[in-house]
Every structure is written in C-alpha cells, then in structure tokens.
Scaffold this motif. Structure first.
Motif, PDB file in Angstrom:
ATOM      1  N   THR A   1      23.562 -35.138  -6.147  1.00  0.00           N
ATOM      2  CA  THR A   1      22.401 -35.819  -6.739  1.00  0.00           C
ATOM      3  C   THR A   1      22.528 -35.884  -8.261  1.00  0.00           C
ATOM      4  OG1 THR A   1      20.988 -35.013  -4.948  1.00  0.00           O
ATOM      5  CG2 THR A   1      19.887 -35.805  -6.944  1.00  0.00           C
ATOM      6  N   LEU A   2      22.871 -34.747  -8.863  1.00  0.00           N
ATOM      7  CA  LEU A   2      23.020 -34.693 -10.314  1.00  0.00           C
ATOM      8  C   LEU A   2      24.189 -35.564 -10.766  1.00  0.00           C
ATOM      9  CD1 LEU A   2      22.309 -33.566 -13.079  1.00  0.00           C
ATOM     10  CD2 LEU A   2      23.639 -31.508 -12.539  1.00  0.00           C
ATOM     11  N   TYR A   3      25.280 -35.494 -10.039  1.00  0.00           N
ATOM     12  CA  TYR A   3      26.467 -36.278 -10.382  1.00  0.00           C
ATOM     13  C   TYR A   3      26.148 -37.776 -10.377  1.00  0.00           C
ATOM     14  CZ  TYR A   3      31.148 -38.286 -10.017  1.00  0.00           C
ATOM     15  OH  TYR A   3      32.280 -39.031 -10.223  1.00  0.00           O
ATOM     16  N   ASN A   4      25.457 -38.238  -9.366  1.00  0.00           N
ATOM     17  CA  ASN A   4      25.123 -39.663  -9.266  1.00  0.00           C
ATOM     18  C   ASN A   4      24.208 -40.108 -10.410  1.00  0.00           C
ATOM     19  OD1 ASN A   4      26.649 -40.079  -6.960  1.00  0.00           O
ATOM     20  ND2 ASN A   4      24.955 -39.609  -5.552  1.00  0.00           N
ATOM     21  N   GLN A   5      23.268 -39.247 -10.787  1.00  0.00           N
ATOM     22  CA  GLN A   5      22.380 -39.600 -11.899  1.00  0.00           C
ATOM     23  C   GLN A   5      23.154 -39.666 -13.215  1.00  0.00           C
ATOM     24  OE1 GLN A   5      18.291 -38.308 -12.274  1.00  0.00           O
ATOM     25  NE2 GLN A   5      18.527 -37.019 -10.461  1.00  0.00           N
ATOM     26  N   LEU A   6      24.097 -38.759 -13.395  1.00  0.00           N
ATOM     27  CA  LEU A   6      24.910 -38.771 -14.615  1.00  0.00           C
ATOM     28  C   LEU A   6      25.757 -40.039 -14.687  1.00  0.00           C
ATOM     29  CD1 LEU A   6      26.084 -35.039 -14.773  1.00  0.00           C
ATOM     30  CD2 LEU A   6      24.426 -36.164 -16.262  1.00  0.00           C
ATOM     31  N   ILE A   7      26.321 -40.443 -13.559  1.00  0.00           N
ATOM     32  CA  ILE A   7      27.116 -41.675 -13.516  1.00  0.00           C
ATOM     33  C   ILE A   7      26.242 -42.874 -13.849  1.00  0.00           C
ATOM     34  CG2 ILE A   7      28.357 -43.260 -11.985  1.00  0.00           C
ATOM     35  CD1 ILE A   7      30.030 -40.904 -12.859  1.00  0.00           C
ATOM     36  N   HIS A   8      25.028 -42.881 -13.321  1.00  0.00           N
ATOM     37  CA  HIS A   8      24.114 -43.999 -13.576  1.00  0.00           C
ATOM     38  C   HIS A   8      23.722 -44.051 -15.056  1.00  0.00           C
ATOM     39  CE1 HIS A   8      20.255 -46.323 -13.193  1.00  0.00           C
ATOM     40  NE2 HIS A   8      21.073 -47.060 -12.435  1.00  0.00           N
ATOM     41  N   LEU A   9      23.475 -42.885 -15.660  1.00  0.00           N
ATOM     42  CA  LEU A   9      23.143 -42.835 -17.089  1.00  0.00           C
ATOM     43  C   LEU A   9      24.336 -43.288 -17.928  1.00  0.00           C
ATOM     44  CD1 LEU A   9      21.194 -39.449 -17.184  1.00  0.00           C
ATOM     45  CD2 LEU A   9      20.236 -41.708 -17.666  1.00  0.00           C
ATOM     46  N   LEU A  10      25.529 -42.884 -17.528  1.00  0.00           N
ATOM     47  CA  LEU A  10      26.744 -43.299 -18.240  1.00  0.00           C
ATOM     48  C   LEU A  10      26.904 -44.813 -18.185  1.00  0.00           C
ATOM     49  CD1 LEU A  10      29.307 -42.262 -19.716  1.00  0.00           C
ATOM     50  CD2 LEU A  10      30.443 -42.244 -17.482  1.00  0.00           C
ATOM     51  N   GLU A  11      26.657 -45.390 -17.039  1.00  0.00           N
ATOM     52  CA  GLU A  11      26.751 -46.841 -16.872  1.00  0.00           C
ATOM     53  C   GLU A  11      25.726 -47.580 -17.720  1.00  0.00           C
ATOM     54  OE1 GLU A  11      26.232 -47.182 -12.694  1.00  0.00           O
ATOM     55  OE2 GLU A  11      28.380 -46.978 -12.227  1.00  0.00           O
ATOM     56  N   ASN A  12      24.623 -46.889 -18.053  1.00  0.00           N
ATOM     57  CA  ASN A  12      23.573 -47.503 -18.860  1.00  0.00           C
ATOM     58  C   ASN A  12      23.726 -47.203 -20.354  1.00  0.00           C
ATOM     59  OD1 ASN A  12      21.155 -48.860 -17.232  1.00  0.00           O
ATOM     60  ND2 ASN A  12      22.041 -47.229 -15.969  1.00  0.00           N
ATOM     61  N   GLY A  13      24.883 -46.698 -20.725  1.00  0.00           N
ATOM     62  CA  GLY A  13      25.187 -46.548 -22.148  1.00  0.00           C
ATOM     63  C   GLY A  13      24.862 -45.216 -22.767  1.00  0.00           C
ATOM     64  N   TYR A  14      24.443 -44.243 -21.987  1.00  0.00           N
ATOM     65  CA  TYR A  14      24.136 -42.927 -22.548  1.00  0.00           C
ATOM     66  C   TYR A  14      25.425 -42.128 -22.714  1.00  0.00           C
ATOM     67  CZ  TYR A  14      19.203 -43.876 -21.837  1.00  0.00           C
ATOM     68  OH  TYR A  14      17.949 -44.426 -21.899  1.00  0.00           O
ATOM     69  N   ILE A  15      25.470 -41.332 -23.788  1.00  0.00           N
ATOM     70  CA  ILE A  15      26.661 -40.548 -24.096  1.00  0.00           C
ATOM     71  C   ILE A  15      26.609 -39.222 -23.342  1.00  0.00           C
ATOM     72  CG2 ILE A  15      27.952 -39.384 -25.935  1.00  0.00           C
ATOM     73  CD1 ILE A  15      26.747 -41.457 -27.874  1.00  0.00           C
ATOM     74  N   ILE A  16      27.694 -38.913 -22.642  1.00  0.00           N
ATOM     75  CA  ILE A  16      27.810 -37.638 -21.933  1.00  0.00           C
ATOM     76  C   ILE A  16      29.054 -36.931 -22.464  1.00  0.00           C
ATOM     77  CG2 ILE A  16      28.123 -36.513 -19.694  1.00  0.00           C
ATOM     78  CD1 ILE A  16      26.706 -38.883 -18.404  1.00  0.00           C
ATOM     79  N   ARG A  17      28.850 -35.707 -22.978  1.00  0.00           N
ATOM     80  CA  ARG A  17      29.960 -34.973 -23.577  1.00  0.00           C
ATOM     81  C   ARG A  17      30.044 -33.562 -23.013  1.00  0.00           C
ATOM     82  NH1 ARG A  17      29.223 -35.283 -29.894  1.00  0.00           N
ATOM     83  NH2 ARG A  17      31.376 -34.540 -29.910  1.00  0.00           N
ATOM     84  N   GLU A  18      31.241 -32.992 -23.107  1.00  0.00           N
ATOM     85  CA  GLU A  18      31.462 -31.632 -22.644  1.00  0.00           C
ATOM     86  C   GLU A  18      31.119 -30.663 -23.781  1.00  0.00           C
ATOM     87  OE1 GLU A  18      33.351 -27.948 -21.721  1.00  0.00           O
ATOM     88  OE2 GLU A  18      34.245 -29.274 -23.202  1.00  0.00           O
TER      89      GLU A  18
END
Length: 462
Positions: free
Chosen positions: A218-235
């Motif tokens: 569930t969390l993984y899918n939401q992160l992918i969706h946010l990434l597709e919408n232009g949000y920055i995801i960093r380690e």
C-alpha cells in the motif's frame, strides 16, 4: 501534480545566492556612489575591469573566513552584523594594501572612508533583506519522513538542526511498534499519505526505514503515485549527507561499499604530490612562526605551567602506524596518573596559560615538525591515542577507516564540531572525517583552511 509548492532554496543555493548578491550589492553601491559623489578611487570601466574581479574575490574569500556564508550566522541579525564589520574592515584593508592589483592609494583620505562606508552599507542592507525575507519560514522546505518508530526523534533533530529551513511536518511509521509522539511532527496514517502531502504542500518525502518489509504494498503504491505526480522522494542518507556534510554511519551498518568508493583524490598522484609540496611549505612557515613565539611561550610556561615546555604522546597515524606527536605542554604535571581519559571542555588539568595556548591553537605549532617528517598532514582526521582508538573501534566498526589517510593538524571535524568529550562526540566527528575522506579535494581543503582561520580569529580553540 502540485503546481503551487512553496519556494525553497537548498543549502548550496542559499550560499551561492549570498555570495552573488554580496558582490553585486557592493559593486552597485560603489557605482552609484561614483555617480552621486566625487568618488574616483574605484571606477568600473573596461580598462580596469580586473579591479572589480579582485574586489569580488577578496570579498568572498574574507567573507568565508568571517563566516558570512555560514547559514546559521547569516540568519541571525546580531551575528551577521559582527561578520559584516569584520569582513568590510579586512577587505578594505587588504584591497588598499595590494595596489599592484588594485587602484593606487588615493591622496584624499576621505576617499578611503567613502570606500569603506559604501561596502558596509551595501552588505548591511542586502543582508538585512536576507534575514527579513529569505531566512523566514516562507522559504522553508516541508518534508515528511518514512522511518522506523525508534528513529523519529533522532532523524528529525538531525535534519532540522542542520538546516533551520528544513521542516519535518510528519512521519509514516514503517514498523509495528507503538507510536512516537513529537511536538509539531504528526504521525501520518498510511492511507492518508497522499492527502497529507497535497494539503500541506510537502516538497519532499524522505525514506529512512532500514527494514525493507516496512515498505508495504500500500505504501509502495502511494509513493509511486506521488513520484509520478512530480513529488521528490529521496533516501535519508543522501539527504543527511547533503545537509550536514557528514556521513550517517549509524544508518549504514556495515554496508560501507555503498558510500566508499572514497574520493578519487586519495589515489590521485598529482593531487597527493601537490598537497605534499604545500604541506612542506606550510610546515616550514609554521615552524618559523613557532620559533618567533617560543620566547613568549617559554616565559608563560615558566610562570603558568612550571614544567617541561614540550611533551610527546603516542598517536595512531596512516595505516594504523603509531607515531609520537609533539605539542607545547598545556596540562599540569602527572595529569594522567590514574590513566588516559578524554579531555573535556573545561578540563581542570589544563593550566591557565595552557588554556590560552589551546584557545589560540598555539599549542599545535610543534606539530609542524610532525608534518615535515611526514607523520601528519596539514588537513586530515585528528590523530587519536591508541588506547582510545581501541575503545572507540570496539563500538564503531567504521572508526579505523580514518586511518586510510594521514591524520591532520586541522580537519573537517575540527572546524565543524566542538571538542570531543565522549564516545557520542567521537561518532559525530567520525561522520565528518568520513565525509572528508569521501569528498577529499583541493576545494574542500581550502574550505577547511578558511574555517580554521575563523576558529583562530574568533578564539574558538579547545
């Protein structure tokens, strides 16, 4: 995609902004003064454009020494005014004393006063604008963390202390333990993650979880969706390193290969040869100054220390080789009768004259002999005693990585962190040392030298 995210300047962007506008504001001020008043000492034209370049160079270099580009200082009205006064005074003095590269000294002394006031007013006006607007909360970066429950407090503290404009608004708990409650940091339910991100204008999502099973489908899918919408995801470790200029070894475990390949400079023969040449020159100059200071130190030692002038102590050098470091004595006789202990901030074993030597870094001058011999470098991790190396290495697997290069008279940890009194302090200093080893370069070396000058000038030695 959220088109209305808040504006935020990264650390590097703010430092570039400060440097550019410092130079631009000063040049603009001098140009306007030249038009309005009878000021002809500094004229900007095609024939003397190098005067402009030299002034800009002096301003940025001297500004670095007096912490004009330290973001904590730049955000404080009181501290930045002190830095502006010191930077302006020193820049004007150096500029006036280098007439080969700058205009000939004016016969009319009022020209010098106008020159000084123009630079001061320009820097003061621009920096007050920066404090009032660019250092305000409107330019904060809003982020959320995805991390294990027991990491939250330390992660938030580490990020926000490194950058006051980095605001952690919430976190997603990626383990199954009880929830942690923090002021101003909300625990976000996984199902409401996307909604929270959009409603709070989140700029970045930082993943710090060390447990792969904590990232559910569930969390993984939401992160992918946010990434597709232009949000920055960093380690997290990447964010931590870019903000703090340290390597978070406590979150790397033994996966050192993720972070080291070390700096190519460690294997660059030209760099090593160039640095060694500079070290020899610096050591000779340092020893010459040391000889000049010795009469003063001898008198102070007789009155304040009443013991031998020099003392030697075993330290661990490159590749774990033990050598004897040389220093002016700053402690009472038999300071370690009960065994080796860490020196502390207000160590009672340090004599009154020893405190002066430590604060001014004069006690380190004999180490130029160690540099000349090749036991030490000018810049590198500070050498530690064998007994402490064994003690610290037992709890920090990365600690002995410091020994892949020569220890230094000054270093990245010394100019960024206070005196180490505990194992926890040693961990933080280790993070800085590993960052230096990883990113070692001429640019970083000069940065350390400027910061070391700041430490000496502001009397911050330990």
């Amino acid at each position: 995609m959220n088109k209305y995210k808040d504006i935020h300047f990264e650390v590097s962007e703010r430092k570039i902004l400060l440097r550019i506008f410092d130079v631009v504001s000063v040049l603009l001020s001098l140009y306007l003064v030249g038009i309005i008043f009878e000021f002809d000492y500094f004229n900007i034209s095609r024939t003397n454009f190098y005067w402009t370049f030299v002034l800009g160079l002096y301003l940025t270099i001297i500004g670095s020494i007096f912490e004009m580009y330290n973001l904590q200082v730049a955000s404080s009205q009181f501290q930045v005014v002190k830095s502006i006064i010191l930077t302006t005074s020193t820049t004007v003095l150096v500029y006036l004393l280098t007439p080969i590269y700058t205009p000939i000294l004016p016969t009319n002394r009022i020209q010098i006063l106008i020159f000084f006031v123009s630079i001061f007013v320009a820097l003061f006006s621009w920096r007050m604008i920066y404090v009032r607007f660019f250092a305000s909360n409107r330019f904060s970066k809003k982020v959320i963390l995805i991390c294990d429950n027991d990491q939250v407090k330390e992660l938030v503290k580490g990020l926000e202390s490194a950058d006051p404009h980095y605001k952690v608004l919430g976190f997603v708990n990626s383990d199954s333990s009880n929830e942690t409650k923090l002021n101003n940091v909300k625990n976000i339910d996984i199902t409401n993650l996307e909604k929270f991100v959009k409603e709070n204008s989140i700029s970045e999502i930082v993943i710090a979880s060390q447990k792969t099973d904590g990232i559910s489908i569930t969390l993984y899918n939401q992160l992918i969706h946010l990434l597709e919408n232009g949000y920055i995801i960093r380690e997290y470790t990447q964010v931590y390193e870019s903000l703090t200029y340290r390597i978070p070894v406590q979150y790397v475990s033994r996966d050192f290969y993720r972070y080291f390949p070390f700096s190519r400079s460690n294997q660059n023969h030209f760099y090593i040869l160039f640095v060694r040449l500079l070290e020899i020159i610096t050591a000779i100059i340092g020893l010459a100054f040391g000889v000049i200071l010795i009469p003063i130190v001898i008198i102070g030692n007789i009155i304040g220390n009443k013991g031998k002038l020099f003392y030697t102590q075993e330290r661990v050098g490159k590749n774990g080789k033990v050598f004897n470091i040389l220093k002016f004595r700053t402690m009472i006789k038999d300071a370690e009768n009960e065994g080796a202990v860490f020196a502390t901030l207000n160590d009672s074993r340090v004599t009154p004259f020893g405190k002066i030597l430590r604060k001014s870094r004069i006690d380190e001058f004999p180490q130029f002999y160690n540099i000349l011999k090749g036991d030490m470098a000018v810049i590198g991790p500070r050498p530690e005693r064998p007994v402490f190396v064994d003690e610290i290495a037992a709890v920090m697997p990365f600690y002995e990585t410091r020994h892949v290069i020569k220890p230094g008279l000054t270093g990245w940890a010394q100019v960024n962190y206070s005196y180490g009194e505990t194992i926890d302090d040693s961990l933080i200093k280790l993070q800085y040392d590993l960052y230096y080893i990883k990113h070692r370069s001429i640019f970083l070396d000069f940065n350390i030298m400027f910061k070391t000058l700041s430490t000496i000038l502001f009397y911050r030695g330990q």
